[in-house]
Design a protein around this motif. Structure first.
Motif, short mmCIF file in Angstrom:
data_model
loop_
_atom_site.label_atom_id
_atom_site.label_comp_id
_atom_site.label_asym_id
_atom_site.label_seq_id
_atom_site.Cartn_x
_atom_site.Cartn_y
_atom_site.Cartn_z
N THR A 177 0.86 -1.28 -0.15
CA THR A 177 -0.05 0.03 -0.09
C THR A 177 0.93 1.34 -0.06
O THR A 177 2.07 1.39 0.48
CB THR A 177 -0.90 0.01 1.16
OG1 THR A 177 -0.19 -0.16 2.40
CG2 THR A 177 -1.85 -1.05 1.07
N TYR A 178 0.40 2.37 -0.59
CA TYR A 178 1.07 3.63 -0.51
C TYR A 178 -0.14 4.72 -0.50
O TYR A 178 -1.17 4.55 -0.48
CB TYR A 178 1.97 3.68 -1.78
CG TYR A 178 1.25 3.88 -2.96
CD1 TYR A 178 0.68 5.18 -3.72
CD2 TYR A 178 0.80 2.45 -3.58
CE1 TYR A 178 0.24 5.14 -4.83
CE2 TYR A 178 0.20 2.62 -4.88
CZ TYR A 178 -0.05 3.95 -5.71
OH TYR A 178 -0.73 4.15 -6.74
N VAL A 179 0.26 5.63 -0.28
CA VAL A 179 -0.64 7.08 -0.02
C VAL A 179 -0.49 7.86 -1.32
O VAL A 179 0.78 8.09 -1.86
CB VAL A 179 -0.24 7.94 1.25
CG1 VAL A 179 -1.18 9.04 1.14
CG2 VAL A 179 -0.27 7.09 2.39
N GLY A 180 -1.46 8.02 -2.14
CA GLY A 180 -1.56 8.60 -3.37
C GLY A 180 -1.47 10.09 -3.31
O GLY A 180 -1.50 10.68 -2.29
N ARG A 181 -1.43 10.75 -4.40
CA ARG A 181 -1.56 12.03 -4.48
C ARG A 181 -2.70 12.64 -3.74
O ARG A 181 -2.66 13.78 -3.23
CB ARG A 181 -1.43 12.88 -5.91
CG ARG A 181 -0.31 12.35 -6.63
CD ARG A 181 -0.34 12.81 -8.07
NE ARG A 181 0.89 12.38 -8.71
CZ ARG A 181 1.04 12.45 -9.88
NH1 ARG A 181 0.19 12.98 -10.64
NH2 ARG A 181 2.14 11.92 -10.65
N ASP A 182 -3.75 12.38 -3.90
CA ASP A 182 -5.23 12.78 -3.20
C ASP A 182 -5.22 12.35 -1.70
O ASP A 182 -6.35 12.42 -1.00
CB ASP A 182 -6.27 12.40 -3.76
CG ASP A 182 -6.33 10.86 -4.10
OD1 ASP A 182 -5.56 10.12 -3.78
OD2 ASP A 182 -7.36 10.35 -4.73
N GLN A 189 -5.30 9.37 -0.40
CA GLN A 189 -6.09 7.97 -0.26
C GLN A 189 -5.09 6.80 -0.35
O GLN A 189 -3.96 7.07 -1.07
CB GLN A 189 -6.87 7.83 -1.61
CG GLN A 189 -8.08 8.98 -1.69
CD GLN A 189 -9.13 8.52 -0.52
OE1 GLN A 189 -9.26 7.60 -0.07
NE2 GLN A 189 -9.77 9.58 -0.11
N ARG A 190 -5.38 5.84 0.55
CA ARG A 190 -4.30 4.60 0.47
C ARG A 190 -4.53 4.05 -0.89
O ARG A 190 -5.91 3.67 -1.06
CB ARG A 190 -4.59 3.84 1.81
CG ARG A 190 -4.10 4.77 2.97
CD ARG A 190 -4.26 3.80 4.12
NE ARG A 190 -3.71 2.48 4.17
CZ ARG A 190 -2.63 2.12 4.66
NH1 ARG A 190 -1.97 3.04 5.32
NH2 ARG A 190 -2.18 0.98 4.70
N CYS A 191 -3.73 3.68 -1.40
CA CYS A 191 -3.82 2.84 -2.57
C CYS A 191 -3.07 1.40 -2.23
O CYS A 191 -2.11 1.52 -1.98
CB CYS A 191 -3.31 3.45 -3.96
SG CYS A 191 -3.78 5.18 -4.22
N LYS A 192 -3.78 0.26 -3.04
CA LYS A 192 -3.11 -1.01 -2.92
C LYS A 192 -2.71 -1.54 -4.23
O LYS A 192 -3.52 -1.10 -5.22
CB LYS A 192 -4.00 -1.85 -2.03
CG LYS A 192 -3.47 -3.30 -1.94
CD LYS A 192 -4.63 -4.10 -1.23
CE LYS A 192 -3.85 -5.50 -0.75
NZ LYS A 192 -4.97 -6.25 -0.21
N VAL A 193 -1.49 -2.06 -4.44
CA VAL A 193 -1.14 -2.55 -5.66
C VAL A 193 -0.76 -4.19 -5.40
O VAL A 193 -0.10 -4.12 -4.18
CB VAL A 193 0.01 -2.02 -6.45
CG1 VAL A 193 -0.46 -0.57 -6.76
CG2 VAL A 193 1.20 -1.67 -5.34
N VAL A 194 -0.82 -4.88 -6.10
CA VAL A 194 -0.21 -6.51 -6.13
C VAL A 194 0.82 -6.43 -7.21
O VAL A 194 0.55 -6.53 -8.30
CB VAL A 194 -1.37 -7.31 -6.37
CG1 VAL A 194 -1.07 -8.88 -5.93
CG2 VAL A 194 -2.54 -7.12 -5.11
#
Length: 158
Positions: free
Chosen positions: A86-91, A93-98
């Motif tokens: 997970t990472y924190v996006g520009r807005d 928001q927490r984003c999840k990538v696999v």
């Protein structure tokens, strides 16, 4: 008993492997891999093929070797470890990538080469266009496969 996280993917490389260096100096290659999934659409009474895209990561000295040898369009089999992050996006928001952390890669056919049918003449279980088989095969295993990578390099920790 220890759990296992191993994935096998057969597909074509969709983007040339790109090497970058982590702050620790460790090389890291990233590329996309496209595999096909299918399902039977009862209304249309036919098989529907869907492209599935995977983000692949190779860490360590093996990354530079993969970037030199493989390119967009190559048909490969990979053995990998699935690692969500997970990472924190520009807005904010927490984003999840696999991501798929590649442990080994096997060349089935270079871009533009035809893939031969299996010796028994079978092309696949669902009809024409789904050929299985191989031309000359190469198998590469990264050094990290046996010993694992440290979390400092954001790679798999076995």
């Amino acid at each position: 008993m220890r759990n296992t996280n191993v994935c096998f993917i057969h597909g074509r490389i969709g983007k040339d492997p790109e090497v970058r260096f982590l702050p620790s100096g460790t090389p890291q290659a990233k590329f996309s891999l496209c595999s096909n999934d299918d399902y039977f659409d009862r209304k249309a009474n036919s098989w529907v093929e869907v492209a599935e895209w995977h983000d692949c990561v190779v860490v360590g000295d093996y990354a530079e070797k993969v970037a030199e040898k493989y390119q967009k369009g190559d048909l490969v089999n990979i053995t990998c470890r699935v690692k969500p992050r997970t990472y924190v996006g520009r807005d904010q928001q927490r984003c999840k990538v696999v991501e798929m952390y590649v442990q080994s890669i096997e060349l089935i056919a270079k871009k533009g080469e035809l893939v031969r049918q299996q010796s028994n003449g079978q092309a696949g279980s669902r009809g024409p266009g789904q050929h299985q088989g191989s031309t000359e095969q190469f198998r590469d295993e990264g050094q990290g496969y046996a010993g694992g990578y440290g979390d400092d390099d954001r790679g798999p920790a076995f």
